[in-house]
Design an enzyme around this catalytic site. Structure first.
Site, PDB file in Angstrom:
ATOM      1  N   LYS A   1       0.845  -1.204   0.000  1.00 44.44           N
ATOM      2  CA  LYS A   1       0.000   0.000   0.000  1.00 44.44           C
ATOM      3  C   LYS A   1       0.876   1.247   0.000  1.00 44.44           C
ATOM      4  O   LYS A   1       2.095   1.165   0.144  1.00 44.44           O
ATOM      5  CB  LYS A   1      -0.918  -0.019   1.223  1.00 44.44           C
ATOM      6  CG  LYS A   1      -0.182  -0.075   2.545  1.00 44.44           C
ATOM      7  CD  LYS A   1      -1.137  -0.222   3.720  1.00 44.44           C
ATOM      8  CE  LYS A   1      -0.344  -0.280   5.027  1.00 44.44           C
ATOM      9  NZ  LYS A   1      -1.228  -0.300   6.201  1.00 44.44           N
TER      10      LYS A   1
ATOM     11  N   ARG B   1      -9.795   0.125  15.254  1.00 47.12           N
ATOM     12  CA  ARG B   1      -9.642   0.810  13.983  1.00 47.12           C
ATOM     13  C   ARG B   1     -10.655   0.149  13.056  1.00 47.12           C
ATOM     14  O   ARG B   1     -11.832   0.171  13.347  1.00 47.12           O
ATOM     15  CB  ARG B   1      -8.183   0.723  13.505  1.00 47.12           C
ATOM     16  CG  ARG B   1      -7.795   1.814  12.530  1.00 47.12           C
ATOM     17  CD  ARG B   1      -6.306   1.839  12.243  1.00 47.12           C
ATOM     18  NE  ARG B   1      -5.805   0.604  11.666  1.00 47.12           N
ATOM     19  CZ  ARG B   1      -4.588   0.450  11.152  1.00 47.12           C
ATOM     20  NH1 ARG B   1      -3.747   1.469  11.133  1.00 47.12           N
ATOM     21  NH2 ARG B   1      -4.204  -0.706  10.647  1.00 47.12           N
TER      22      ARG B   1
ATOM     23  N   TYR C   1      16.960  29.719   5.838  1.00 47.59           N
ATOM     24  CA  TYR C   1      15.898  30.437   6.524  1.00 47.59           C
ATOM     25  C   TYR C   1      16.174  30.588   8.014  1.00 47.59           C
ATOM     26  O   TYR C   1      16.658  29.663   8.671  1.00 47.59           O
ATOM     27  CB  TYR C   1      14.560  29.703   6.348  1.00 47.59           C
ATOM     28  CG  TYR C   1      13.936  29.900   4.979  1.00 47.59           C
ATOM     29  CD1 TYR C   1      13.594  31.165   4.523  1.00 47.59           C
ATOM     30  CD2 TYR C   1      13.679  28.803   4.160  1.00 47.59           C
ATOM     31  CE1 TYR C   1      13.006  31.332   3.272  1.00 47.59           C
ATOM     32  CE2 TYR C   1      13.086  28.958   2.915  1.00 47.59           C
ATOM     33  CZ  TYR C   1      12.757  30.240   2.485  1.00 47.59           C
ATOM     34  OH  TYR C   1      12.182  30.410   1.234  1.00 47.59           O
TER      35      TYR C   1
ATOM     36  N   MET D   1      11.929  23.991   1.437  1.00 48.44           N
ATOM     37  CA  MET D   1      11.002  23.189   0.640  1.00 48.44           C
ATOM     38  C   MET D   1      11.702  22.375  -0.443  1.00 48.44           C
ATOM     39  O   MET D   1      11.379  21.199  -0.662  1.00 48.44           O
ATOM     40  CB  MET D   1       9.944  24.096   0.001  1.00 48.44           C
ATOM     41  CG  MET D   1       8.880  23.331  -0.765  1.00 48.44           C
ATOM     42  SD  MET D   1       7.697  24.424  -1.575  1.00 48.44           S
ATOM     43  CE  MET D   1       6.864  25.143  -0.157  1.00 48.44           C
TER      44      MET D   1
END
Length: 345
Positions: free
Chosen positions: A37, A128, A244, A292
């Site tokens: 998956k 779940r 940054y 990013m």
């Protein structure tokens, strides 16, 4: 024309297969399947399933019918863990995969559509997906053609009494449903021992190089090797900052490589100041914040590296998780679509 990507994943097919064989041996008499998956945990489900099928794997698990469709051309035995919604019924009836039925409504929907072979999830304590053992005892599944009765361990990597409690609840259903097989274990569950294996195990994380328990740590091989290309090499003068928020200040004139990799690619901000590149056995620390699309690496020890060269990224999953504060699952499944994926077999 396909433009070559400036970042790539080198995927070790031999390591993937060896990990599956290791888990199959540990599964003893139980068959060993594979969870593919989330696009094969970020590696690419088609390439993963193709290689594991060639190695002898005969049971594959995906989350959704869209994921099953992506594997349809391989004609493999696939089970869809999230069951059947009303929207899924047209593709379900193509026969490309088996549903894992999770709720009374899904079970009724399956019966109303004509039924046929299916799997069923039983909730033994995770709260779940799944029907309850009590519902099974009351006959909810009577008359279904069940290939595999499935449950899932909530805390397989932990030393907790919950594991034994879930195993006991699941074992109590043996013979109650007419299911041909029963399956409880994920990767860490396999390491709990033979009483947890039942008829089929369903490893995921450890196929791809992850290990959450010591018994697996020494035998599971790294599969995923991220690589990034240098976009610019620059000398940062002493006292100046990088990235940054100016979180890193050069203590001396420092050689820095700016590379095409960032949190949009799944190289998360948790690697800021903690991650590293690798070159000829030498560590190239991440400097300042991961942004990013870019990271900065200290390449003071690598005078030979230049613009356009490729650098390996340290990504041994247990260590990378510790370094970044992210789980091994998040690190794998977060690998972005901007990587080219290159298998070596």
């Amino acid at each position: 024309m396909m433009v070559p990507a400036p970042l790539r994943l080198r995927l070790d097919g031999a390591a993937l297969i060896e990990n599956w064989r290791t888990l199959a041996r540990m599964s003893g008499s139980a068959a060993c399947g594979a969870a593919v998956k989330a696009d094969g945990y970020g590696l690419g489900a088609h390439g993963v399933a193709q290689r594991l099928a060639a190695a002898g794997c005969r049971d594959f698990f995906v989350a959704t019918w869209a994921e099953a469709e992506a594997l349809a051309d391989l004609k493999l035995p696939v089970s869809v863990l999230h069951g059947v919604r009303a929207e899924d019924m047209e593709v379900v009836r193509s026969g490309m995969a088996r549903p894992v039925l999770n709720t009374p409504l899904q079970i009724q929907r399956w019966r109303d559509s004509g039924g046929g072979p299916c799997d069923v999830m039983v909730d033994t304590g995770m709260n779940r997906l799944g029907v309850s053992p009590a519902q099974v005892e009351q006959g909810l599944l009577d008359g279904l053609t069940i290939e595999t009765l499935i449950s899932h361990l909530a805390c397989a990597e932990d030393d907790t009494s919950m594991n034994a409690a879930q195993r006991k609840r699941f074992a109590a259903l043996t013979g109650r449903t007419g299911a041909r097989r029963m399956s409880l274990c994920n990767s860490a569950g396999i390491a709990l021992g033979t009483e947890y294996h039942f008829d089929l195990t369903r490893p995921g994380l450890s196929l791809y190089g992850g290990s959450l328990v010591p018994v697996l740590a020494g035998s599971i091989r790294q599969v995923v090797f991220p690589q990034t290309q240098i976009l610019q090499r620059r000398r940062v003068p002493a006292g100046e900052t990088v990235g940054y928020n100016a979180t890193w200040t050069a203590p001396a004139d420092t050689e820095v490589a700016v590379c095409n990799l960032g949190y949009a690619d799944g190289y998360f901000r948790g690697f800021s100041g903690t991650g590293a590149g690798l070159h000829d056995g030498r560590s190239l620390p991440v400097l300042g914040r991961v942004s990013m699309d870019l990271i900065a690496l200290n390449v003071e020890v690598a005078p030979d590296l230049a613009e356009g060269d490729w650098i390996d990224i340290a990504f041994t999953l247990p260590q990378a998780a510790q370094t970044s504060g992210m789980s091994q699952y998040e690190l794998l499944t977060g690998l972005g679509s901007r990587f080219s994926r290159v298998w070596t077999d």
